[in-house]
Design a protein around this motif. Structure first.
Motif, PDB file in Angstrom:
ATOM      1  N   PRO A   7      35.989  84.469  24.091  1.00 48.72           N
ATOM      2  CA  PRO A   7      37.268  83.898  24.542  1.00 48.72           C
ATOM      3  C   PRO A   7      37.107  82.428  24.912  1.00 48.72           C
ATOM      4  N   PRO A   8      38.091  81.609  24.562  1.00 47.76           N
ATOM      5  CA  PRO A   8      38.021  80.198  24.930  1.00 47.76           C
ATOM      6  C   PRO A   8      38.094  80.044  26.446  1.00 47.76           C
ATOM      7  N   PRO A   9      37.501  78.998  26.976  1.00 52.41           N
ATOM      8  CA  PRO A   9      37.577  78.766  28.419  1.00 52.41           C
ATOM      9  C   PRO A   9      39.007  78.427  28.827  1.00 52.41           C
ATOM     10  N   THR A  10      39.324  78.701  30.049  1.00 51.19           N
ATOM     11  CA  THR A  10      40.651  78.343  30.557  1.00 51.19           C
ATOM     12  C   THR A  10      40.644  76.972  31.209  1.00 51.19           C
ATOM     13  N   ILE A  11      39.448  76.492  31.519  1.00 49.79           N
ATOM     14  CA  ILE A  11      39.304  75.149  32.068  1.00 49.79           C
ATOM     15  C   ILE A  11      38.124  74.492  31.357  1.00 49.79           C
ATOM     16  N   ALA A  12      38.406  73.359  30.719  1.00 49.91           N
ATOM     17  CA  ALA A  12      37.364  72.604  30.013  1.00 49.91           C
ATOM     18  C   ALA A  12      37.952  71.263  29.619  1.00 49.91           C
ATOM     19  N   ASP A  13      37.081  70.339  29.199  1.00 47.87           N
ATOM     20  CA  ASP A  13      37.631  69.084  28.690  1.00 47.87           C
ATOM     21  C   ASP A  13      38.287  69.357  27.340  1.00 47.87           C
ATOM     22  N   GLU A  14      39.073  68.411  26.895  1.00 47.76           N
ATOM     23  CA  GLU A  14      39.890  68.629  25.702  1.00 47.76           C
ATOM     24  C   GLU A  14      39.065  68.980  24.464  1.00 47.76           C
ATOM     25  N   ARG A  15      37.997  68.285  24.233  1.00 47.29           N
ATOM     26  CA  ARG A  15      37.213  68.518  23.019  1.00 47.29           C
ATOM     27  C   ARG A  15      36.591  69.907  23.024  1.00 47.29           C
ATOM     28  N   ARG A  16      36.027  70.301  24.154  1.00 47.92           N
ATOM     29  CA  ARG A  16      35.439  71.641  24.246  1.00 47.92           C
ATOM     30  C   ARG A  16      36.524  72.703  24.078  1.00 47.92           C
ATOM     31  N   MET A  17      37.687  72.459  24.653  1.00 45.62           N
ATOM     32  CA  MET A  17      38.796  73.398  24.541  1.00 45.62           C
ATOM     33  C   MET A  17      39.201  73.577  23.071  1.00 45.62           C
ATOM     34  N   LEU A  18      39.329  72.480  22.355  1.00 46.18           N
ATOM     35  CA  LEU A  18      39.702  72.564  20.937  1.00 46.18           C
ATOM     36  C   LEU A  18      38.626  73.274  20.127  1.00 46.18           C
ATOM     37  N   ARG A  19      37.369  72.925  20.353  1.00 44.85           N
ATOM     38  CA  ARG A  19      36.262  73.577  19.644  1.00 44.85           C
ATOM     39  C   ARG A  19      36.284  75.090  19.881  1.00 44.85           C
ATOM     40  N   CYS A  20      36.425  75.472  21.128  1.00 41.18           N
ATOM     41  CA  CYS A  20      36.366  76.893  21.482  1.00 41.18           C
ATOM     42  C   CYS A  20      37.563  77.671  20.933  1.00 41.18           C
ATOM     43  N   HIS A  21      38.735  77.069  20.974  1.00 36.55           N
ATOM     44  CA  HIS A  21      39.906  77.747  20.408  1.00 36.55           C
ATOM     45  C   HIS A  21      39.768  77.893  18.894  1.00 36.55           C
ATOM     46  N   LEU A  22      39.276  76.862  18.232  1.00 34.10           N
ATOM     47  CA  LEU A  22      39.078  76.952  16.787  1.00 34.10           C
ATOM     48  C   LEU A  22      38.042  78.021  16.464  1.00 34.10           C
ATOM     49  N   ASP A  23      36.935  78.042  17.180  1.00 27.38           N
ATOM     50  CA  ASP A  23      35.918  79.074  16.942  1.00 27.38           C
ATOM     51  C   ASP A  23      36.451  80.474  17.238  1.00 27.38           C
ATOM     52  N   PHE A  24      37.261  80.607  18.260  1.00 24.03           N
ATOM     53  CA  PHE A  24      37.868  81.902  18.572  1.00 24.03           C
ATOM     54  C   PHE A  24      38.684  82.399  17.376  1.00 24.03           C
ATOM     55  N   HIS A  25      39.454  81.521  16.773  1.00 25.03           N
ATOM     56  CA  HIS A  25      40.260  81.927  15.619  1.00 25.03           C
ATOM     57  C   HIS A  25      39.397  82.200  14.391  1.00 25.03           C
ATOM     58  N   ARG A  26      38.327  81.440  14.211  1.00 26.59           N
ATOM     59  CA  ARG A  26      37.400  81.734  13.113  1.00 26.59           C
ATOM     60  C   ARG A  26      36.801  83.124  13.295  1.00 26.59           C
ATOM     61  N   GLN A  27      36.392  83.420  14.511  1.00 25.58           N
ATOM     62  CA  GLN A  27      35.801  84.733  14.809  1.00 25.58           C
ATOM     63  C   GLN A  27      36.825  85.851  14.634  1.00 25.58           C
ATOM     64  N   THR A  28      38.084  85.567  14.948  1.00 20.54           N
ATOM     65  CA  THR A  28      39.135  86.568  14.774  1.00 20.54           C
ATOM     66  C   THR A  28      39.277  86.946  13.307  1.00 20.54           C
ATOM     67  N   LEU A  29      39.279  85.965  12.414  1.00 17.17           N
ATOM     68  CA  LEU A  29      39.367  86.277  10.982  1.00 17.17           C
ATOM     69  C   LEU A  29      38.198  87.153  10.558  1.00 17.17           C
ATOM     70  N   GLU A  30      37.015  86.808  11.024  1.00 21.39           N
ATOM     71  CA  GLU A  30      35.846  87.607  10.658  1.00 21.39           C
ATOM     72  C   GLU A  30      35.956  89.033  11.210  1.00 21.39           C
ATOM     73  N   LEU A  31      36.453  89.170  12.427  1.00 22.02           N
ATOM     74  CA  LEU A  31      36.646  90.507  13.009  1.00 22.02           C
ATOM     75  C   LEU A  31      37.647  91.333  12.211  1.00 22.02           C
ATOM     76  N   LYS A  32      38.701  90.685  11.725  1.00 24.18           N
ATOM     77  CA  LYS A  32      39.714  91.395  10.942  1.00 24.18           C
ATOM     78  C   LYS A  32      39.124  91.961   9.658  1.00 24.18           C
ATOM     79  N   CYS A  33      38.063  91.354   9.180  1.00 31.03           N
ATOM     80  CA  CYS A  33      37.430  91.791   7.925  1.00 31.03           C
ATOM     81  C   CYS A  33      36.244  92.727   8.153  1.00 31.03           C
ATOM     82  N   ALA A  34      35.754  92.798   9.370  1.00 34.46           N
ATOM     83  CA  ALA A  34      34.528  93.544   9.674  1.00 34.46           C
ATOM     84  C   ALA A  34      34.672  95.029   9.366  1.00 34.46           C
ATOM     85  N   GLY A  35      33.644  95.568   8.743  1.00 34.74           N
ATOM     86  CA  GLY A  35      33.568  97.001   8.499  1.00 34.74           C
ATOM     87  C   GLY A  35      34.358  97.498   7.298  1.00 34.74           C
ATOM     88  N   LEU A  36      34.982  96.606   6.562  1.00 34.69           N
ATOM     89  CA  LEU A  36      35.764  97.024   5.399  1.00 34.69           C
ATOM     90  C   LEU A  36      34.929  96.931   4.129  1.00 34.69           C
TER      91      LEU A  36
END
Length: 169
Positions: A7-36
């Motif tokens: 999960p992305p942090p709820t408090i962070a500087d802007e760059r870390r926040m953007l990185r973490c949110h983008l990675d969260f969404h990348r991981q979500t796509l991978e999770l949607k495909c996992a095990g198929l």
């Protein structure tokens, strides 16, 4: 393979926040495909659409490449992975696609994107997006990528639920 979604942090500087949110969404796509299976990853949404989970992975490899290598990294002449004429829809055609190749390409583009973003001095970096002829900041690219993943992860939600009933990932 187990996919960890952090999960992305709820408090962070802007760059870390953007990185973490983008990675969260990348991981979500991978999770949607996992095990198929390969067959399940190719199941299309609704005729005549070519939208499938495998197609989404291939499409996002193209999008990562386009924004982080071609635009931010200034590799303007670099072809897309599955289209020499910058046709983002070509990635959705998965009839002859290899699943392992699609995921390897996507992961490689994600890693390259991370390196490009980390190498930039600031989110204020301004680059030229040649297709539309506009200047964009790295901040805009990061936000656009979060939007792109969020939109396609919504598609992935529906696709996965139709395949095996899995929801809420």
């Amino acid at each position: 393979m187990t996919v960890e979604r952090i999960p992305p942090p709820t408090i962070a500087d802007e760059r870390r926040m953007l990185r973490c949110h983008l990675d969260f969404h990348r991981q979500t796509l991978e999770l949607k495909c996992a095990g198929l299976s390969d067959v399940q990853l190719r199941i299309r949404s609704v005729a005549p659409s070519t939208l499938s989970l495998l197609g989404l992975v291939r499409h996002m490899a193209e999008v990562e490449r386009a924004w982080f290598r071609r635009v931010v990294g200034a590799e303007h002449d670099l072809p897309l992975v599955w289209s020499e004429n910058v046709d983002f829809q070509a990635a959705y055609e998965t009839k002859d696609a290899k699943v392992s190749e699609a995921f390897a390409a996507w992961r490689a583009e994600v890693e390259h994107a991370r390196r490009v973003e980390r190498a930039a001095d600031s989110l204020e970096l301004v680059v030229r997006e040649h297709r539309r002829g506009v200047d964009v900041s790295l901040r805009w690219v990061m936000l656009h990528m979060i939007h792109e993943y969020a939109r396609h992860n919504g598609h992935a939600d529906f696709l996965r639920e139709c395949i095996d009933g899995t929801t809420g990932v």
